[in-house]
Design a protein around this motif. Structure first.
Motif, short mmCIF file in Angstrom:
data_model
loop_
_atom_site.label_atom_id
_atom_site.label_comp_id
_atom_site.label_asym_id
_atom_site.label_seq_id
_atom_site.Cartn_x
_atom_site.Cartn_y
_atom_site.Cartn_z
N SER A 198 55.36 25.64 92.31
CA SER A 198 55.98 25.82 93.50
C SER A 198 55.86 24.73 94.53
O SER A 198 56.12 24.74 95.53
CB SER A 198 55.33 27.08 94.09
OG SER A 198 54.03 26.83 94.35
N GLU A 210 52.64 25.60 96.42
CA GLU A 210 53.21 25.58 97.75
C GLU A 210 52.88 24.14 98.46
O GLU A 210 53.27 24.09 99.79
CB GLU A 210 53.16 26.63 98.65
CG GLU A 210 53.84 28.03 98.08
CD GLU A 210 53.63 29.25 98.98
OE1 GLU A 210 54.47 29.38 99.80
OE2 GLU A 210 52.98 30.20 98.63
N LYS A 230 60.76 23.46 101.36
CA LYS A 230 61.73 24.19 100.54
C LYS A 230 62.97 23.87 100.52
O LYS A 230 63.73 23.65 99.64
CB LYS A 230 61.47 25.73 100.78
CG LYS A 230 60.08 26.29 100.37
CD LYS A 230 60.19 27.90 100.96
CE LYS A 230 58.92 28.68 100.90
NZ LYS A 230 58.50 30.04 101.37
N SER A 245 63.30 20.54 98.81
CA SER A 245 63.44 20.82 97.35
C SER A 245 65.13 21.25 97.13
O SER A 245 65.39 20.89 95.97
CB SER A 245 62.52 21.99 96.99
OG SER A 245 62.55 22.00 95.53
#
Length: 188
Positions: free
Chosen positions: A21, A39, A176, A179
């Motif tokens: 992640s 994360e 995010k 990505s």
């Protein structure tokens, strides 16, 4: 581990371990005994080189563009060397140089700051932009240090600590989006 545009380099039998992640931006080079938690985000053109000791990065931590992270090996009189240990929810600003120190959970390193071997940045503490935390200096929790060499300037109030936590949340969300953008760009 396929991360286009990222250089993942094993050395001395150690291969970087990066949580699925985590966002690793194109242009980064990650070498050796590096661990990156869930994360977390390593932004464009960072270098993480753990060829002589280890680098550990916790969860939801971000290392911003152009930063350089390294460590030092054991030496006579120093059997532990100077690994680089970074906790959870840490913010590391653009172009920082972080070397063989410890950053506790929710620590903050400002733009262009330097933290040297065996220094400690306490939880919810801030090393100001451009500051240099010299070898072995210890910042307590919720302290602001600045200057070259860095010294304690004051304690941080609740508003400053809250702002740092908002920064962590912002980078987790922004990672995010980046990505997805990187993936879409690579698909053409």
């Amino acid at each position: 581990m396929n991360r286009p545009g990222v250089n993942i380099i094993p050395i001395h039998g150690k291969t970087p371990k990066i949580h699925d992640s985590a966002f690793i931006a194109p242009g980064c080079t990650i070498i050796g005994n590096v661990t990156i938690g869930a994360e977390s985000s390593i932004w464009y053109n960072c270098v993480l080189r753990a060829d002589v000791s280890r680098i550990e990065i916790g969860e939801r931590t971000n290392v911003q563009d152009g930063s350089v992270l390294h460590c030092d090996p054991e030496r006579p009189g120093d059997p532990d060397g100077s690994p680089l240990i970074i906790g959870d929810d840490v913010l590391i600003g653009h172009m920082a140089m972080i070397h063989g120190c410890r950053i506790e959970n929710r620590g903050f390193v400002g733009l262009g700051a330097i933290a040297m071997n065996k220094a400690v940045i306490g939880s919810d503490a801030m090393l100001a932009a451009g500051a240099m935390l010299t070898e072995g200096k210890v910042m307590g929790a919720r302290e602001l240090w600045g200057g070259r060499p860095a010294r304690k300037m004051r304690d941080l109030d609740d508003a400053a600590v809250a702002a740092m936590r908002m920064g962590v949340a912002h980078y987790a969300e922004n990672a995010k989006a980046h990505s997805q953008a990187v993936d879409e760009t690579l698909k053409g």
